[in-house]
Write a protein that holds these residues in place. Structure first.
Motif, PDB file in Angstrom:
ATOM      1  N   TYR A 180       1.879   5.436  -2.865  1.00  0.00           N
ATOM      2  CA  TYR A 180       1.419   5.733  -1.651  1.00  0.00           C
ATOM      3  C   TYR A 180       1.551   7.325  -2.079  1.00  0.00           C
ATOM      4  CZ  TYR A 180      -1.015   7.541   2.747  1.00  0.00           C
ATOM      5  OH  TYR A 180      -1.627   7.636   3.178  1.00  0.00           O
ATOM      6  N   CYS A 234       0.519  -0.779  -0.286  1.00  0.00           N
ATOM      7  CA  CYS A 234       0.159   0.105  -0.201  1.00  0.00           C
ATOM      8  C   CYS A 234       0.822   1.193   0.062  1.00  0.00           C
ATOM      9  CB  CYS A 234      -0.427   0.658   1.273  1.00  0.00           C
ATOM     10  SG  CYS A 234      -2.202  -0.559   1.129  1.00  0.00           S
ATOM     11  N   SER A 267     -11.404  -2.151   0.874  1.00  0.00           N
ATOM     12  CA  SER A 267     -10.172  -2.344  -0.781  1.00  0.00           C
ATOM     13  C   SER A 267      -9.170  -0.947  -0.494  1.00  0.00           C
ATOM     14  CB  SER A 267     -11.521  -2.378  -1.316  1.00  0.00           C
ATOM     15  OG  SER A 267     -11.877  -0.898  -1.461  1.00  0.00           O
ATOM     16  N   THR A 268     -10.224  -0.202   0.735  1.00  0.00           N
ATOM     17  CA  THR A 268      -8.336   0.753  -0.109  1.00  0.00           C
ATOM     18  C   THR A 268      -7.527   0.580   2.364  1.00  0.00           C
ATOM     19  OG1 THR A 268      -9.684   2.438   0.453  1.00  0.00           O
ATOM     20  CG2 THR A 268      -9.419   1.773  -1.749  1.00  0.00           C
ATOM     21  N   SER A 312      -7.253  -5.181   2.148  1.00  0.00           N
ATOM     22  CA  SER A 312      -6.237  -4.203   2.938  1.00  0.00           C
ATOM     23  C   SER A 312      -6.047  -4.832   3.984  1.00  0.00           C
ATOM     24  CB  SER A 312      -5.802  -3.159   2.650  1.00  0.00           C
ATOM     25  OG  SER A 312      -5.783  -2.252   1.545  1.00  0.00           O
ATOM     26  N   HIS A 368      -6.959   3.338   3.575  1.00  0.00           N
ATOM     27  CA  HIS A 368      -6.935   4.706   3.902  1.00  0.00           C
ATOM     28  C   HIS A 368      -8.714   5.015   3.731  1.00  0.00           C
ATOM     29  CE1 HIS A 368      -3.260   5.697   5.703  1.00  0.00           C
ATOM     30  NE2 HIS A 368      -3.683   5.509   6.415  1.00  0.00           N
ATOM     31  N   GLN A 369      -9.590   4.964   4.982  1.00  0.00           N
ATOM     32  CA  GLN A 369     -11.374   5.339   4.580  1.00  0.00           C
ATOM     33  C   GLN A 369     -11.561   5.733   5.821  1.00  0.00           C
ATOM     34  OE1 GLN A 369     -13.073   1.529   3.687  1.00  0.00           O
ATOM     35  NE2 GLN A 369     -12.198   0.883   1.767  1.00  0.00           N
ATOM     36  N   THR A 425      -2.255  -5.272   0.400  1.00  0.00           N
ATOM     37  CA  THR A 425      -3.566  -5.239  -0.379  1.00  0.00           C
ATOM     38  C   THR A 425      -2.809  -6.779  -1.058  1.00  0.00           C
ATOM     39  OG1 THR A 425      -4.186  -3.482  -0.668  1.00  0.00           O
ATOM     40  CG2 THR A 425      -5.734  -5.119  -1.609  1.00  0.00           C
TER      41      THR A 425
END
Length: 258
Positions: free
Chosen positions: A60, A56, A179-180, A109, A182-183, A104
């Motif tokens: 980035y 990830c 799925s990512t 992730s 940072h959310q 991921t």
């Protein structure tokens, strides 16, 4: 974006999380006096790619960094605490090393961090720092139950850190993950109970208490990434990815048990 995982997503998250835990455990075993941070990054790359996963961090490039990050793991030593950019540094006896890893695999992730002292020399300050982050994380995980709110997690983490006598920085903290990397929601390391987003089963969170001995202020290295304590004091950081369930939160990033 706030993402709620279904049962198949959760199964994939278990696989990704276990891989993160295994890689961090292996790197901790390998990191010794005389190890170069660039070696740790190379080992992480080999294990990530060998498992069919994706870093990830390599691409980035958030607004606060000088991106892209370009490496496979964050390596922070002593007064460095977050986003430690691997560089040509050889670990010495007594160094406090933090490894932060996010990957991921199969579209899901997971993110975790460990802090530990390298070599045989130990000091009370470093052990106290590390212990405080571990206890704060445990408190945050205990509060991560359906029906509670994000503020309950933040309050639980902050109560431990404050009781241990440490200032708390609120610029960086935990976050949603799926799925990512940072959310939403953001999870501060201190806060007020019964505030914020209500926790529901299927929500996955990365909880990451981190502290600095005598300051809440960070400074950024010339590399544009590495964040250090403003006073040069030591730091520690502990993190797990957890899944909200109908009962206790499930820790996704524990290393596998032999």
């Amino acid at each position: 974006m706030i993402e709620i995982l279904n049962s198949k997503d959760a199964e994939r998250a278990q696989v990704t999380g276990a891989l993160v835990g295994k890689i961090l455990q292996t790197l901790r075993e390998r990191a010794a006096v005389g190890t170069n941070l660039l070696e740790i990054d190379a080992w992480a790359k080999e294990m990530i790619l060998g498992a069919g996963a994706v870093s990830c961090y390599v691409d980035y490039a958030p607004s606060f960094g000088r991106g892209p990050f370009g490496h496979y793991i964050c390596t922070a030593v002593n007064d460095a605490v977050l986003h430690g950019l691997p560089h040509d540094y050889v670990l010495a006896d007594g160094d406090l090393l933090t490894l932060d890893l996010a990957i991921t695999k199969d579209g899901i992730s997971a993110d975790a961090a460990i802090s530990f002292v390298v070599g045989v020399s130990k000091d009370q300050e470093s052990e106290k720092l590390i212990d405080a982050t571990k206890r704060a994380l445990a408190a945050g995980i205990e509060a991560a139950r359906p029906g509670n709110k994000v503020g309950d997690i933040s309050y639980a983490i902050g109560a431990v850190l404050r009781d241990a006598g440490y200032p708390i920085n609120t610029e960086f903290g935990g976050h949603g993950i799926g799925s990512t990397m940072h959310q939403d929601p953001h999870i501060s390391n201190t806060g007020r109970p019964n505030r914020g987003y209500k926790l529901v089963p299927g929500l996955m969170l990365a909880l990451e208490p981190w502290v600095m001995t005598d300051t809440a202020k960070l400074v950024t290295d010339p590399d544009g990434w590495t964040l250090r304590s403003a006073t040069g004091c030591r730091t520690a950081h502990t993190e797990h990815t957890v899944l909200i369930t109908e009962g206790d939160a499930q820790i996704m990033t524990l290393p596998p048990v032999d």
